[in-house]
Design a protein around this motif. Structure first.
Motif, PDB file in Angstrom:
ATOM      1  N   PRO A  40       0.820  -1.208   0.000  1.00  0.00           N
ATOM      2  CA  PRO A  40       0.000   0.000   0.000  1.00  0.00           C
ATOM      3  C   PRO A  40       0.858   1.264   0.000  1.00  0.00           C
ATOM      4  O   PRO A  40       2.019   1.231   0.416  1.00  0.00           O
ATOM      5  CB  PRO A  40      -0.761  -0.113   1.334  1.00  0.00           C
ATOM      6  N   PRO A  41       0.271   2.371  -0.434  1.00  0.00           N
ATOM      7  CA  PRO A  41       1.004   3.638  -0.348  1.00  0.00           C
ATOM      8  C   PRO A  41       1.161   4.048   1.113  1.00  0.00           C
ATOM      9  O   PRO A  41       0.365   3.657   1.969  1.00  0.00           O
ATOM     10  CB  PRO A  41       0.098   4.622  -1.092  1.00  0.00           C
ATOM     11  N   PHE A  42       2.199   4.817   1.390  1.00  0.00           N
ATOM     12  CA  PHE A  42       2.385   5.330   2.746  1.00  0.00           C
ATOM     13  C   PHE A  42       3.141   6.650   2.699  1.00  0.00           C
ATOM     14  O   PHE A  42       3.779   6.977   1.706  1.00  0.00           O
ATOM     15  CB  PHE A  42       3.108   4.310   3.646  1.00  0.00           C
ATOM     16  N   ALA A  43       3.023   7.386   3.796  1.00  0.00           N
ATOM     17  CA  ALA A  43       3.738   8.656   3.929  1.00  0.00           C
ATOM     18  C   ALA A  43       4.171   8.806   5.372  1.00  0.00           C
ATOM     19  O   ALA A  43       3.549   8.251   6.283  1.00  0.00           O
ATOM     20  CB  ALA A  43       2.845   9.826   3.519  1.00  0.00           C
ATOM     21  N   TYR A  44       5.246   9.559   5.567  1.00  0.00           N
ATOM     22  CA  TYR A  44       5.744   9.787   6.921  1.00  0.00           C
ATOM     23  C   TYR A  44       6.421  11.148   7.021  1.00  0.00           C
ATOM     24  O   TYR A  44       6.816  11.736   6.017  1.00  0.00           O
ATOM     25  CB  TYR A  44       6.685   8.662   7.365  1.00  0.00           C
ATOM     26  N   SER A  45       6.511  11.594   8.252  1.00  0.00           N
ATOM     27  CA  SER A  45       7.161  12.874   8.518  1.00  0.00           C
ATOM     28  C   SER A  45       8.657  12.670   8.689  1.00  0.00           C
ATOM     29  O   SER A  45       9.114  11.597   9.069  1.00  0.00           O
ATOM     30  CB  SER A  45       6.577  13.503   9.787  1.00  0.00           C
ATOM     31  N   VAL A  46       9.397  13.724   8.414  1.00  0.00           N
ATOM     32  CA  VAL A  46      10.825  13.791   8.721  1.00  0.00           C
ATOM     33  C   VAL A  46      11.035  15.158   9.354  1.00  0.00           C
ATOM     34  O   VAL A  46      10.713  16.170   8.750  1.00  0.00           O
ATOM     35  CB  VAL A  46      11.715  13.657   7.464  1.00  0.00           C
ATOM     36  N   GLY A  47      11.513  15.172  10.569  1.00  0.00           N
ATOM     37  CA  GLY A  47      11.795  16.434  11.244  1.00  0.00           C
ATOM     38  C   GLY A  47      11.173  16.555  12.618  1.00  0.00           C
ATOM     39  O   GLY A  47      11.644  17.323  13.449  1.00  0.00           O
ATOM     40  N   LEU A  48      10.111  15.812  12.892  1.00  0.00           N
ATOM     41  CA  LEU A  48       9.452  15.921  14.201  1.00  0.00           C
ATOM     42  C   LEU A  48      10.336  15.385  15.328  1.00  0.00           C
ATOM     43  O   LEU A  48      10.284  15.890  16.449  1.00  0.00           O
ATOM     44  CB  LEU A  48       8.098  15.205  14.190  1.00  0.00           C
ATOM     45  N   PHE A  49      11.154  14.388  15.033  1.00  0.00           N
ATOM     46  CA  PHE A  49      12.064  13.842  16.050  1.00  0.00           C
ATOM     47  C   PHE A  49      13.019  14.929  16.541  1.00  0.00           C
ATOM     48  O   PHE A  49      13.363  14.972  17.716  1.00  0.00           O
ATOM     49  CB  PHE A  49      12.821  12.636  15.489  1.00  0.00           C
ATOM     50  N   GLY A  50      13.395  15.820  15.648  1.00  0.00           N
ATOM     51  CA  GLY A  50      14.251  16.945  16.040  1.00  0.00           C
ATOM     52  C   GLY A  50      13.550  17.923  16.964  1.00  0.00           C
ATOM     53  O   GLY A  50      14.191  18.724  17.635  1.00  0.00           O
ATOM     54  N   LEU A  51      12.230  17.841  17.037  1.00  0.00           N
ATOM     55  CA  LEU A  51      11.437  18.678  17.945  1.00  0.00           C
ATOM     56  C   LEU A  51      11.055  17.902  19.205  1.00  0.00           C
ATOM     57  O   LEU A  51      10.195  18.338  19.972  1.00  0.00           O
ATOM     58  CB  LEU A  51      10.167  19.158  17.231  1.00  0.00           C
ATOM     59  N   GLY A  52      11.672  16.734  19.398  1.00  0.00           N
ATOM     60  CA  GLY A  52      11.397  15.939  20.590  1.00  0.00           C
ATOM     61  C   GLY A  52      10.127  15.106  20.495  1.00  0.00           C
ATOM     62  O   GLY A  52       9.549  14.734  21.517  1.00  0.00           O
TER      63      GLY A  52
END
Length: 163
Positions: A40-52
């Motif tokens: 299936p298609p999927f999407a994810y964030s990159v950068g939130l881990f840097g905000l804790g």
């Protein structure tokens, strides 16, 4: 682009361009959304881990819906809100409810590959993530009887299993 069929030098050039785009996008917006149009298609964030905060992952939505959901939640994280498992969510302007579950990205290839590269992490110590599971038009989740969407559209979360 099918990286597996490209020579190694082209694969590295593609990753270098993607990594530069990610750095610039995260610097300007606090996060980026990566989309994979697989089955299936999927999407994810990159950068939130840097905000804790754990990164966020959603399966089974088209590009526009995925980006809308992740950007909406990302904005709330940038404003100081924190999300965790067991807390159902509703997003203003979207008809679905969400449930969040821990997602362990400790396999190869990584599902959150761009996030793992962005933070220099790997299978032994992957970036923390939460998988968003959304309900069908009748408010049922994949584990509910009568769930209407195709099996496999939203794979079960992969929690960390101690060895």
């Amino acid at each position: 682009m099918m990286l597996d069929t490209c020579p190694a030098v082209e694969q590295q050039q593609w990753r270098d361009q993607e990594d530069a785009w990610l750095r610039d996008t995260v610097r300007r917006h606090g996060m980026a959304v990566q989309y994979a149009a697989g089955a299936p298609p999927f999407a994810y964030s990159v950068g939130l881990f840097g905000l804790g905060h754990p990164e966020l992952l959603v399966y089974g939505l088209d590009l526009q819906s995925s980006a809308w959901v992740l950007n909406h939640l990302g904005e709330r994280v940038r404003d100081g809100e924190r999300f965790g498992p067991g807390r159902p969510l509703r997003l203003h302007g979207w008809s679905h409810r969400l449930q969040l579950f821990p997602f362990h990205d400790g396999e190869e290839p990584a599902v959150l590959g761009s996030a793992q590269r962005f933070y220099g992490r790997g299978p032994a110590d992957p970036v923390p993530a939460l998988q968003l599971i959304w309900d069908d038009a009748d408010g049922r989740f994949p584990w509910d009887e009568g769930y209407e969407l195709p099996a496999g559209l939203q794979p079960a979360p992969r929690p960390h299993s101690p060895e």
